[in-house]
Structure formats: structure tokens, C-alpha cells
Write an enzyme that holds these catalytic residues in place. Structure first.
Site, PDB file in Angstrom:
ATOM      1  N   CYS A   1       0.792  -1.233   0.000  1.00 28.01           N
ATOM      2  CA  CYS A   1       0.000   0.000   0.000  1.00 28.01           C
ATOM      3  C   CYS A   1       0.824   1.284   0.000  1.00 28.01           C
ATOM      4  CB  CYS A   1      -0.917   0.019   1.229  1.00 28.01           C
ATOM      5  SG  CYS A   1      -1.961  -1.430   1.430  1.00 28.01           S
TER       6      CYS A   1
ATOM      7  N   HIS B   1      -2.445   6.702   4.516  1.00 30.99           N
ATOM      8  CA  HIS B   1      -1.339   5.750   4.713  1.00 30.99           C
ATOM      9  C   HIS B   1       0.003   6.258   4.201  1.00 30.99           C
ATOM     10  CE1 HIS B   1      -0.198   1.189   4.998  1.00 30.99           C
ATOM     11  NE2 HIS B   1       0.231   1.904   6.028  1.00 30.99           N
TER      12      HIS B   1
END
Length: 651
Positions: free
Chosen positions: A86, A142
Site C-alpha cells: 500500500c 497511509h
């Protein structure tokens, strides 16, 4: 995964939403005059595998995406490459640069790790803002949250609604930390849990709504488009769905039982199919709003996954080798397409408007460069020598895209630093070289953390650094591969064919020795250009616990835990002072000041390791003393009850 309770995805019947895109007229029906530059809607899906889309697996039901990608001039990017996990993939999108350029080549950002996308990097929303765009972000961030400077609204976005962490429960809206194990053998593992939804810098009331993230993010995106469409300036909307990242949950059981997903026998895949039905419905609702607001004709819509799928969660990466976290094609080649009325109007007269596909390699950084090129007049991409991304617009608007020269000659998949064993993968032309298909970042992270936790205060930092690097190297399989991806897209090694390039590893084939040497040399050259890894084996532990940050009726929420100067808020509240001596506070404070500047480019830098030792050795006293409090507060803060969270909390 766990199935959620039944609820409607959007405030309208599901069937109507599913059919929304297919029923829309062509862009010419939009009422607004053409505006230059275009609006941009960037949709990023989490953990969607290559086969988790209808054009690669007809058992998946994604009619809106199918229509958007294959009609009205839309184009499927068949060889779209991204990161294996990610954080690096999102960093590539935002920077337009490979992670090796700014030290993001190792691992995801963990929930209590004091690290973020370096502030020296200028991100896409910052660039677009300077060009007159309004910029909006919805969904998963993130890219760092330990201090306020790393939050999306301080990195160029005018507004943000979503989570700062790497994932979380789609219905309860909580994220969990990695597990901490106290030094003494009787200590119970510690794992912190807290709410995660933020709305323009304030905890969102939706934390206790019980609504699915796909529902919430879609509805917010639709609202933002409706508002932005009436402004004079163009807009950039970044919509990063949490789906289909685990836990595998649907908003409405009808997404599985009342769609073709019902015919899938595998329970996990049927559930994931239901999640994709809801993502697809969300994209359909977004296109419908763009059309109703009269701006579809002047909008570019980009859709992609951030990395390959997780097979145990129901994903299928087609016939590609590997999955999320690996450098095989199944880990880094994902579904992607580009569409929009602005693209359709740019195609040469008489162009085929359906079934368009680009088979040249395309990379996540190219999306950054392409958007920047469209937004700037004159085009500033050619002047930005720092970019690794390539402007795809000339190829995208060609009458026959595959007949054009490939927009890029090479794609760096990744190159880990020696901290994580130096794994890597590179594609040049049709050939791809891989050192360790599985870089085992999560395994190395876990093993080294256990080793460092076992240290005592007398351990020599240099010795510990060398041992940590040795652990990383020993964790790897040491496999080396060379494939012709055009002839062997599945990276077969079975040898069951007449043409070696179609089914074997060519690394030890004398006929391909020159090719192997050239790619190996090029990967080495890129390694010499790499910045020092920002991963410093630091962890703030209990100082980052969401239980320390209560807001309104939320007893625990994931929040920045250091101030703008890098000082932990928890320290000023007496958390570090809970230890048995004042030295602990001093050592913990020192550890917060370690930065990438201390990294000498070799193995673990001594200043970082000293900070680590003070945190994990001396600071574990405060871990043990604070564990009871943290567990109690988190339990009280969970509005929807407790339960086990059997999903990866950090990827």
C-alpha cells in the site's frame, strides 16, 4: 473476513445505481461548455487483484467499470504496474517518483511508526493547487500521520475525509496496531485499537454510524463533485477506497445474493465479489453525478488498484504468479483504466470508441505525470527532471495506442535496501529480472523486531545492526529469475513447452546471458541512485496509542502523537514519566529526534539503533506499566463492542 450487517450502499435502490453508468448518454449531452484544463477524478482501490474485475474474469460483476473502460473512448491499461504494498504505491502516485528516490523502498508505514512520506517531496495536490485546482481527498491516506505536517491537508489537499492509517474495519471504523510483546516471558502481547475516521481535521461523527466505508466514501465523493462542479476552477478528487482490503465485508448482502456473485462457489471469493459490486456501484454513482453536474465532458476519470490481491481474502490475480507483497506479476500488475469525456473528445476523428486497450507497460508514476501534463499550460512535465513518471497523453489519444512507441522503456518494480535484504525487480522492454520474488518484508519486520526486543542495554549497537541485517538476508530465498513477460506473462518455470522463453526461468540460460547481465547492471545502477531508507527500526509504542487521544464521545482515536517539533504529546501528559527513572524520559526524547539525515547509507545507523534500544529496552518498562490502562481504555472506547481482528493491521 467477516460479513457485515445488511444495509443499503447508497440512498437509492442498488439496482438503479448498478445500471447508472450504462444508461448515461455520451459526453455531448453535458450542458457545460468545455473548460481547460480538465477536472480529474482519481479512484484507487485497495488490494484488488488482476482477476478481480470483469474484463479479466467474467464471474466478477463490475458493469459500470466495464462500461467506463470499454466505451466512449475509455482505455484499459493492460500492463499497469504499481508497488507490491500500500504505502509505496500511494507514494509513487503522489510524487511521480520511484520509492528509492526518497527512501520509501522498505515496508509499509506501521501504525505506531514515526515515519511518513518525506516532507521534501512535493506532492501532486500541491502542484495542482499552484495551477489553480481545488483538491479533495477521500478515503485511505497511509503516507504518515505521526506529526501534523504529514497529514493530507498539510500536503496539498484542501479537504480530507477518511482514515490516516493503513486499514480498518469497514463497519466499526476502527484500526488496530501491530502486536507488541513485552520483554519478560510472562508478558501478554499488547495491541491497540481506536477509531479512525477524520473529517477536515476533526473526528468524524461517522465513526459510530455503522455505515460501510464504501458507502461513506462514495457519498462524500458525490457531494464534493456536486459542490465543485459549480466553481470556476477545475478540481482534483482523489478517492482511495479501503475496499477490498480486509476485513472482507459488504455493506449489503444483496451485493452477493442478488447479483451474479451468487453463482461463485468459493465463499471468500463470493464475498470479495460483493465488495467489488459495491465499489463498482460507487464508481457508477460518481460518473452519474459528473454527468448530472454537466462536467463529464471536461473530466478525466482514472481507476487503478494499489497492489495485487490477497488470495486468502478471495482475490484472484489471474494466471499471474504471486500476490500482494511479492514482485511476481500477480503482486504488482493490477487492473487500471482511464476514461472520461475529455479523453473521448481528444481522440482523432473516426477513432474506434469501444474496446480500446494499451498493452505497453505503464507505471503508477505515469498517472502523476499525465495528470500534471493535462493540468499545466504549457506542459511542465518535460521540465520536471525529478519525475520518473511519463506523460501518457500522446499514447492515450492515438487512434491505435499499441501501434505507438512504448511510452517508457523500463519499469522499476522496487529495490529494497540492505535493511531488508536487497531484493528487487526491474522490467526493461519485454524482459523482467527478479531477485527474490517474495521480498518477505513482513517476515523480516517481525523477525528483526523480535530480535531487537531481546537485546539488553549492554548490547553494542553496531553488533546489533549487523545482526539485524543478517536476519534480513537469511530470511530470503535467494531466488533469481529472468522472464520474457510478453511470451511468459505468468512467469512459468515448469518447462513444459517447446520455447524456453514461454515457460522457463531464463536466468541461467546461456542464450539470454547478455540480457541477464544488462538488466542486472541496470538494477545495480538504480541501486547506486537510491536514497537511504527512511525505515529506521523506530517505534513509538504506547506514545502512539489511540487511548491517549479521546475526542468527544470517542474514548480512543488514531491521531498524530507528536507535535510539529517532533515531541510526543504523550510525554507531556506523563506517559514517559510513568517509568521508574527520569533517564527513560530523556532517552525516549532523544529517540524522537533521529532522522534520515543520520543514515549513512549502510546498515542500521547507530543513532537510530540507540533510539531503538532506549525505546524497546528501557522504554518497555512504560509499555508494561501502560498496558493495562491502554487495554481498558480501548475496550471502553469501542462503541460497537470488542472482538478479534484477524486482518493485517499495517499493510
Amino acid at each position: 473476513g467477516r460479513r457485515g450487517t445488511t444495509m443499503r450502499l447508497l440512498p437509492r435502490p442498488l439496482a438503479l445505481v448498478l445500471c447508472a453508468a450504462a444508461a448515461l448518454p455520451r459526453a455531448a449531452a453535458d450542458s457545460s461548455a468545455s473548460v481547460t484544463p480538465p477536472n480529474v477524478v482519481m479512484v484507487l482501490v485497495d488490494d484488488q487483484g488482476f482477476g478481480d474485475i470483469s474484463w479479466n474474469d467474467d464471474s466478477m460483476y463490475t458493469p459500470n467499470l466495464e462500461s467506463i473502460a470499454s466505451t466512449e473512448g475509455g482505455i484499459v491499461l493492460d500492463y499497469f504496474y504499481t508497488g507490491a504494498t500500500c504505502t509505496p504505491s500511494r507514494a509513487m502516485l503522489m510524487t511521480g517518483r520511484y520509492p528509492i528516490r526518497y527512501g520509501f523502498q522498505d515496508s509499509v508505514i506501521h501504525s505506531t511508526e514515526p515515519r511518513g512520506l518525506p516532507l521534501t517531496e512535493k506532492l501532486l495536490p500541491q502542484k495542482l493547487g499552484e495551477l489553480g485546482y481545488s483538491t479533495m481527498a477521500v478515503g485511505k491516506w497511509h503516507l504518515g500521520m505521526f506529526t501534523p505536517q504529514y497529514l493530507p491537508q498539510n500536503r496539498g489537499f484542501d479537504s480530507f475525509y477518511g482514515i490516516y492509517t493503513g486499514g480498518g474495519d469497514h463497519l466499526l471504523h476502527v484500526s488496530v496496531s501491530q502486536t507488541f510483546t513485552p520483554r519478560d516471558s510472562t508478558g501478554e502481547p499488547i495491541q491497540w485499537t481506536g477509531s479512525n475516521l477524520w473529517d477536515d481535521g476533526e473526528p468524524s461523527e461517522d465513526n459510530i454510524s455503522g455505515e460501510h466505508t464504501t458507502t461513506l466514501y462514495t457519498n462524500r465523493a458525490v457531494t464534493l463533485i456536486e459542490e465543485a462542479a459549480g466553481a470556476d476552477n477545475p478540481f482534483f478528487l482523489y478517492l482511495a477506497f479501503q475496499a477490498v482490503h480486509d476485513p472482507i465485508q459488504v455493506a449489503d448482502d444483496a451485493s452477493m445474493t442478488s447479483t451474479p456473485c451468487a453463482s461463485i462457489d468459493d465463499d471468500a471469493r463470493q464475498l470479495l465479489c460483493g465488495m467489488m459490486v459495491e465499489v463498482d456501484a460507487g464508481v457508477g454513482a460518481i460518473k452519474k453525478q459528473l454527468a448530472q453536474s454537466g462536467v463529464w465532458s471536461n473530466t478525466i476519470l482514472i481507476y487503478a488498484s494499489d497492489n495485487g490481491g490477497v488470495v486468502s481474502h478471495g482475490s484472484w490475480n489471474g494466471n499471474l504468479r504471486g500476490e500482494k507483497g511479492t514482485y511476481g506479476e500477480g503482486g504488482v500488475r493490477v487492473p487500471a483504466c482511464i476514461a472520461g469525456g475529455y479523453l473521448a473528445s481528444a481522440l482523432p476523428h473516426g477513432s474506434v470508441m469501444t474496446g480500446r486497450k494499451l498493452s505497453h507497460p505503464v507505471h503508477m508514476t505515469d498517472l502523476h505525470a499525465t495528470v500534471l501534463g493535462l493540468a499545466s499550460r504549457p506542459n511542465v512535465v518535460a521540465e520536471d527532471t525529478l519525475l520518473d513518471g511519463v506523460d501518457l497523453w500522446p499514447v492515450l489519444t492515438a487512434a491505435e495506442p499499441d501501434s505507438e512507441d512504448a511510452p517508457r522503456k523500463e519499469v522499476l518494480i522496487n529495490l529494497n535496501s540492505e535493511l531488508f535484504g536487497g531484493s528487487g525487480a526491474l522490467r526493461v522492454g519485454d524482459f523482467k529480472i527478479i531477485f527474490n520474488v517474495d521480498p518477505k518484508e513482513a517476515t523480516i519486520y517481525s523477525k528483526v523486531r523480535r530480535y531487537l526486543t531481546s537485546l539488553d542495554t549492554e548490547t553494542d549497537p553496531a553488533t546489533a545492526a549487523e545482526q539485524a541485517a543478517s536476519i534480513a538476508r537469511r530470511s530470503l530465498d535467494g531466488d533469481v529469475y529472468l522472464f520474457n513477460i510478453k511470451l511468459n506473462p505468468s512467469e512459468r518455470i515448469d518447462g513444459d513447452c517447446d520455447v524456453p522463453a514461454m515457460c522457463t526461468n531464463l536466468a541461467n540460460n546461456d542464450d539470454f546471458a547478455d540480457t541477464f547481465a544488462q538488466l542486472k547492471h541496470r538494477l545495480s545502477e538504480l541501486g547506486e541512485q537510491a536514497a537511504a531508507s527512511t525505515f529506521l527500526w523506530e517505534d513509538d509504542g504506547i506514545l502512539a496509542s489511540p487511548a491517549l487521544f479521546s475526542q468527544d464521545n470517542l474514548r480512543a482515536i488514531w491521531s498524530p502523537w507528536r507535535d510539529e517539533e517532533g515531541e510526543p504529546y504523550g510525554m507531556s501528559q506523563g506517559i514517559a514519566g510513568a517509568t521508574s527513572n527520569a533517564e527513560t524520559s530523556s532517552l525516549s526524547a532523544d529517540s524522537t529526534k533521529t532522522s534520515a539525515e543520520n543514515h549513512d547509507g549502510g546498515f542500521l545507523p547507530a543513532p537510530s539503533l540507540l533510539g531503538l534500544v532506549s525505546l524497546l529496552v528501557v522504554g518497555l518498562v512504560s509499555y508494561r506499566m501502560g498496558a493495562t490502562r491502554a487495554s481498558r481504555d480501548v475496550g471502553a472506547g469501542m462503541r460497537h463492542g470488542g472482538g478479534e481482528y484477524q486482518y493485517m493491521p499495517v499493510a
